[in-house]
Design a protein around this motif. Structure first.
Motif, PDB file in Angstrom:
ATOM      1  N   PHE A  11       0.826  -1.195   0.000  1.00 19.48           N
ATOM      2  CA  PHE A  11       0.000   0.000   0.000  1.00 19.48           C
ATOM      3  C   PHE A  11       0.866   1.253   0.000  1.00 19.48           C
ATOM      4  CE2 PHE A  11      -2.420   3.241   2.363  1.00 19.48           C
ATOM      5  CZ  PHE A  11      -3.490   3.384   1.492  1.00 19.48           C
ATOM      6  N   LEU A  12       1.884   1.300   0.850  1.00 15.00           N
ATOM      7  CA  LEU A  12       2.789   2.452   0.893  1.00 15.00           C
ATOM      8  C   LEU A  12       3.563   2.612  -0.409  1.00 15.00           C
ATOM      9  CD1 LEU A  12       4.182   2.240   4.527  1.00 15.00           C
ATOM     10  CD2 LEU A  12       2.652   3.970   3.585  1.00 15.00           C
ATOM     11  N   LEU A  13       3.956   1.517  -1.017  1.00 11.87           N
ATOM     12  CA  LEU A  13       4.661   1.569  -2.289  1.00 11.87           C
ATOM     13  C   LEU A  13       3.776   2.142  -3.392  1.00 11.87           C
ATOM     14  CD1 LEU A  13       7.239   0.842  -3.861  1.00 11.87           C
ATOM     15  CD2 LEU A  13       6.215  -1.379  -4.287  1.00 11.87           C
ATOM     16  N   VAL A  14       2.536   1.726  -3.425  1.00 11.27           N
ATOM     17  CA  VAL A  14       1.602   2.236  -4.430  1.00 11.27           C
ATOM     18  C   VAL A  14       1.353   3.725  -4.227  1.00 11.27           C
ATOM     19  CG1 VAL A  14      -0.800   2.136  -5.226  1.00 11.27           C
ATOM     20  CG2 VAL A  14       0.491   0.028  -4.869  1.00 11.27           C
ATOM     21  N   ILE A  15       1.132   4.145  -3.012  1.00 14.31           N
ATOM     22  CA  ILE A  15       0.897   5.557  -2.713  1.00 14.31           C
ATOM     23  C   ILE A  15       2.127   6.396  -3.062  1.00 14.31           C
ATOM     24  CG2 ILE A  15       0.466   7.226  -0.861  1.00 14.31           C
ATOM     25  CD1 ILE A  15      -1.995   5.654  -1.686  1.00 14.31           C
ATOM     26  N   THR A  16       3.298   5.925  -2.656  1.00 14.96           N
ATOM     27  CA  THR A  16       4.530   6.658  -2.933  1.00 14.96           C
ATOM     28  C   THR A  16       4.786   6.758  -4.434  1.00 14.96           C
ATOM     29  OG1 THR A  16       5.445   5.845  -0.854  1.00 14.96           O
ATOM     30  CG2 THR A  16       7.001   6.748  -2.439  1.00 14.96           C
ATOM     31  N   LEU A  21       4.979   9.917  -9.440  1.00 16.44           N
ATOM     32  CA  LEU A  21       4.643  10.072 -10.848  1.00 16.44           C
ATOM     33  C   LEU A  21       3.839  11.330 -11.121  1.00 16.44           C
ATOM     34  CD1 LEU A  21       3.837   6.381 -11.799  1.00 16.44           C
ATOM     35  CD2 LEU A  21       5.840   7.718 -12.451  1.00 16.44           C
ATOM     36  N   LEU A  22       3.057  11.766 -10.161  1.00 17.91           N
ATOM     37  CA  LEU A  22       2.275  12.986 -10.350  1.00 17.91           C
ATOM     38  C   LEU A  22       3.134  14.244 -10.257  1.00 17.91           C
ATOM     39  CD1 LEU A  22      -0.957  12.165  -8.337  1.00 17.91           C
ATOM     40  CD2 LEU A  22      -0.691  12.278 -10.818  1.00 17.91           C
ATOM     41  N   TYR A  23       4.221  14.184  -9.516  1.00 14.54           N
ATOM     42  CA  TYR A  23       5.029  15.371  -9.303  1.00 14.54           C
ATOM     43  C   TYR A  23       6.343  15.392 -10.072  1.00 14.54           C
ATOM     44  CZ  TYR A  23       1.755  16.758  -5.769  1.00 14.54           C
ATOM     45  OH  TYR A  23       0.612  17.134  -5.124  1.00 14.54           O
ATOM     46  N   VAL A  24       6.607  14.393 -10.881  1.00 13.33           N
ATOM     47  CA  VAL A  24       7.806  14.422 -11.722  1.00 13.33           C
ATOM     48  C   VAL A  24       7.578  15.474 -12.800  1.00 13.33           C
ATOM     49  CG1 VAL A  24       9.140  13.107 -13.410  1.00 13.33           C
ATOM     50  CG2 VAL A  24       8.411  12.032 -11.300  1.00 13.33           C
ATOM     51  N   PRO A  25       8.560  16.333 -13.029  1.00 11.11           N
ATOM     52  CA  PRO A  25       8.371  17.353 -14.087  1.00 11.11           C
ATOM     53  C   PRO A  25       8.073  16.689 -15.427  1.00 11.11           C
ATOM     54  CG  PRO A  25      10.336  17.795 -12.819  1.00 11.11           C
ATOM     55  CD  PRO A  25       9.819  16.463 -12.359  1.00 11.11           C
ATOM     56  N   ARG A  26       7.055  17.161 -16.067  1.00 11.57           N
ATOM     57  CA  ARG A  26       6.619  16.547 -17.321  1.00 11.57           C
ATOM     58  C   ARG A  26       7.459  16.978 -18.505  1.00 11.57           C
ATOM     59  NH1 ARG A  26       0.706  15.155 -16.452  1.00 11.57           N
ATOM     60  NH2 ARG A  26       0.566  15.414 -14.217  1.00 11.57           N
ATOM     61  N   SER A  27       8.319  17.938 -18.318  1.00 10.06           N
ATOM     62  CA  SER A  27       9.092  18.447 -19.444  1.00 10.06           C
ATOM     63  C   SER A  27      10.515  17.898 -19.468  1.00 10.06           C
ATOM     64  CB  SER A  27       9.134  19.966 -19.377  1.00 10.06           C
ATOM     65  OG  SER A  27       9.825  20.375 -18.214  1.00 10.06           O
TER      66      SER A  27
END
Length: 75
Positions: A11-16, A21-27
């Motif tokens: 569960f912690l691995l999935v959340i982390t 992935l949401l906060y990695v710069p997309r550029s």
């Protein structure tokens, strides 16, 4: 919620992973000038769509191997 230890770790691995992935710069790499310059192919004589590992003409030297420069002065 009564979870087993391996379920808590999962569960912690999935959340982390999701947060990461949401906060990695997309550029990353997309706005890099060298990356954009090397994405285009060029034409040399009557050979169209030349790309990596060749460079020359309008493609800078960092777009290919140093030994693979194409001199397009004559057909």
């Amino acid at each position: 919620m009564n979870l087993y230890p391996f379920q808590k770790i999962y569960f912690l691995l999935v959340i982390t992973s999701t947060i990461y992935l949401l906060y990695v710069p997309r550029s990353l790499g997309v706005d890099d000038e060298q990356y954009l310059n090397c994405g285009a192919s060029f034409q040399c004589a009557n050979i169209p769509n030349i790309g990596y590992p060749f460079w020359g003409s309008s493609r800078p030297d960092y777009c290919g191997y140093p030994e693979f420069k194409l001199n397009c002065t004559r057909n």
